[in-house]
Scaffold this active site. Structure first.
Site, PDB file in Angstrom:
ATOM      1  CB  SER A 128     -17.154   8.392 -28.247  1.00 29.79           C
ATOM      2  OG  SER A 128     -16.095   7.624 -27.711  1.00 29.79           O
ATOM      3  CE  LYS A 183     -15.537  10.575 -30.600  1.00 35.77           C
ATOM      4  NZ  LYS A 183     -15.043  10.077 -31.817  1.00 35.77           N
ATOM      5  CG  HIS A 186     -13.937  11.588 -26.500  1.00 35.67           C
ATOM      6  ND1 HIS A 186     -13.444  10.698 -27.439  1.00 35.67           N
ATOM      7  CD2 HIS A 186     -14.393  10.827 -25.482  1.00 35.67           C
ATOM      8  CE1 HIS A 186     -13.598   9.461 -26.997  1.00 35.67           C
ATOM      9  NE2 HIS A 186     -14.176   9.511 -25.822  1.00 35.67           N
ATOM     10  CG  ASN A 187     -11.576  11.123 -30.935  1.00 32.49           C
ATOM     11  OD1 ASN A 187     -12.494  10.866 -30.174  1.00 32.49           O
ATOM     12  ND2 ASN A 187     -11.546  10.702 -32.178  1.00 32.49           N
ATOM     13  CD  GLU A 190      -9.793   7.476 -28.322  1.00 32.93           C
ATOM     14  OE1 GLU A 190     -11.017   7.654 -28.172  1.00 32.93           O
ATOM     15  OE2 GLU A 190      -9.293   7.121 -29.406  1.00 32.93           O
TER      16      GLU A 190
END
Ligand code: 6PG
Length: 480
Positions: A128, A183, A186-187, A190
């Site tokens: 990222s 990940k 995380h997105n 986000e």
């Protein structure tokens, strides 16, 4: 000298990672299916570096030290399967294949297993930080074959961003698809952070603020507890003007795109039964935004209150900042609930403090706030919920009323606040010890004999003959 790592895929992320690894003293061998890209890269950005090129996968593999480490930076899904199929016969047991794309963690689970059967060590590694991150220090989330970690640890940690204390934003996440799951989460977070910022923006517009005022407010917020990359670049976007001197932002079509990781976070939340409501609402908000034509037709037909600005703008903006902070705490609490559930389900033993530190710098959601989350999990590695940590408990106690007032303002002024209100509803639901789901159970039993438990006797399912007719048979016997 033989290469330390081979990198396949010279799109923007691949090229920047190569240059970053080269800066850190590693020898990288670059390969791309289109040879011209390799030549152009070597003659351009990579000229004067130690980067070598390869014109075939055989050549790439032949130029690497053993055990060989190959990193794939291409579009996820079947293109990666294709490259892995070609690489497999060229590699030896003990070699490592890293997939740095945004792969679906379920596919990575499968690949780690399948490649493992051939002795190849596979890592699914979340990367990222966009272009700049890849070039100067991304956040890296590797997971997969544990035996691969000692082989690539120094290289990946040297490549990664560093926390303010100098810790690398890269650690081994866990086995199987753990790295890609982290990940993905995380997105999802986000998506949630971006949606909250968008809702704050629409609330600010309702106060009649111009772009200079918007930029100044986000700049100010970036020196508060909201200090983060996304707030920082929001301030820059607000201040950005076209060559004609007009703010660019209102000229951009209000239809959001998405590549799928936010959606997969929401799907995972549904699959695992974890209420990650804010991220799900953020995904749906993008879907709603995409219905531009219908929205344009609906606007003059469907009534609602016209927004009127708050009496005291300074006081309102203070509340909005508090509300955004409260909603962010609740969103991250939800995200970490999802991580905890996946960790238990797949036996990944995810280390929450280390995940928070991995996200502290380098990635898109990087923020001071993630340092507080790391502290909470350092204090208590088995913390059941972020909201039970003293720091976050005090913070949510202090800011929840602002969240309530802001949501109420949005409701009364006809401004859609799906993420803010999801945060508040989750908070109020979560702090309700005795809720209304007794009625769901009663209804299910009343219309379908689905059975319920009594508070006085949990674990024992019973059926009531609510109507005096219809029989005593509970539906579980035939699962209707
Ligand atoms: C990152 C980003 C990145 C992601 C983009 C676009 O961590 O650097 O998360 O991996 O692909 O943000 O995502 P959407 O197109 O789905 O918004």
């Amino acid at each position: 000298t033989k290469g330390d790592i081979g990198l396949i895929g010279l799109a923007v992320m691949g090229q920047n990672l190569i240059l970053n690894m080269n800066d850190k003293g590693y020898t990288v061998v670059a390969y791309n299916r289109t040879q011209a890209k390799v030549d152009k890269f070597l003659a351009g950005e990579a000229s004067g570096t130690k980067v070598q090129g390869a014109s075939s996968l055989e050549e790439l593999v032949g130029k690497l030290k053993s055990p060989r480490v190959v990193m794939i930076m291409i579009k996820s899904g079947s293109p990666v399967d294709g490259v892995i199929d070609e690489l497999k016969p060229l590699l030896s047991p003990g070699d490592v294949i890293i997939d740095g794309g945004n792969e679906d963690y379920r596919i990575t689970n499968r690949r780690v297993k399948e490649l493992g059967e051939a002795g190849i060590l596979h890592l699914g590694c979340g990367v990222s930080g966009g272009e700049e991150g890849a070039r100067f220090g991304p956040s890296l989330m590797p997971g997969g074959a544990p035996e691969a970690w000692p082989i690539v640890k120094d290289l990946l940690q040297a490549t990664a961003a560093k926390t303010p204390d100098g810790e690398p934003c890269c650690d081994f996440m866990g086995s199987g698809g753990a790295g890609h799951f982290v990940k993905m989460t995380h997105n999802g977070i986000e998506y949630g952070d971006m949606q909250l910022i968008c809702e704050a923006y629409s609330l600010m517009l309702a106060q009649g603020m111009d772009h200079d005022e918007l930029a100044a407010t986000f700049t100010e917020w970036n020196s508060s507890e909201l200090d983060s990359y996304l707030i920082e670049i929001t301030a820059e976007i607000m201040a950005f003007r076209t060559d004609d001197g007009e703010p660019l932002l209102p000229l951009i079509l209000d239809k959001a795109g998405q590549k799928g990781t936010g959606r997969l976070t929401a799907i995972s939340a549904l699959d695992f039964g974890i209420p990650v409501t804010l991220i799900a609402e953020a995904v749906f908000a993008r879907c709603l935004s995409a219905l531009k034509d219908q929205r344009v037709r609906a606007a003059p037909q469907l009534s609602g209150p016209a927004a009127s600005s708050a009496d005291d703008r300074t006081a309102f903006l203070d509340k909005l900042r508090s509300a955004l902070y409260a909603a962010k705490i609740l969103s991250y609490a939800q995200g970490f609930m999802l991580l905890a559930e996946a960790s238990a389900k797949f036996e990944w033993e995810l280390n929450m403090a280390s995940i928070a530190l991995t996200w502290r710098e380098g990635c898109i959601i990087r923020s001071a706030f993630l340092g507080n989350i790391a502290d909470a999990y350092h204090k208590d590695p088995s913390l059941e919920n972020l909201l039970f940590d003293d720091f976050f408990n005090a913070a949510i106690t202090k800011h929840e009323s602002a969240l309530r007032e802001v949501v109420a303002y949005g409701v009364l002024n006809g401004i859609a606040l799906p993420a803010f209100s999801a945060a508040l509803s989750f908070y109020d639901g979560f702090r309700t010890a005795d809720g209304s789901a007794c009625l769901i159970q009663a209804l299910r039993d009343r219309f379908g004999a689905h059975q319920y438990e009594l508070k006085s006797n949990p674990g024992t399912f019973i059926h009531t003959n609510w109507t005096g007719h219809g029989g005593d048979v509970a539906s579980s016997t035939y699962n209707a």
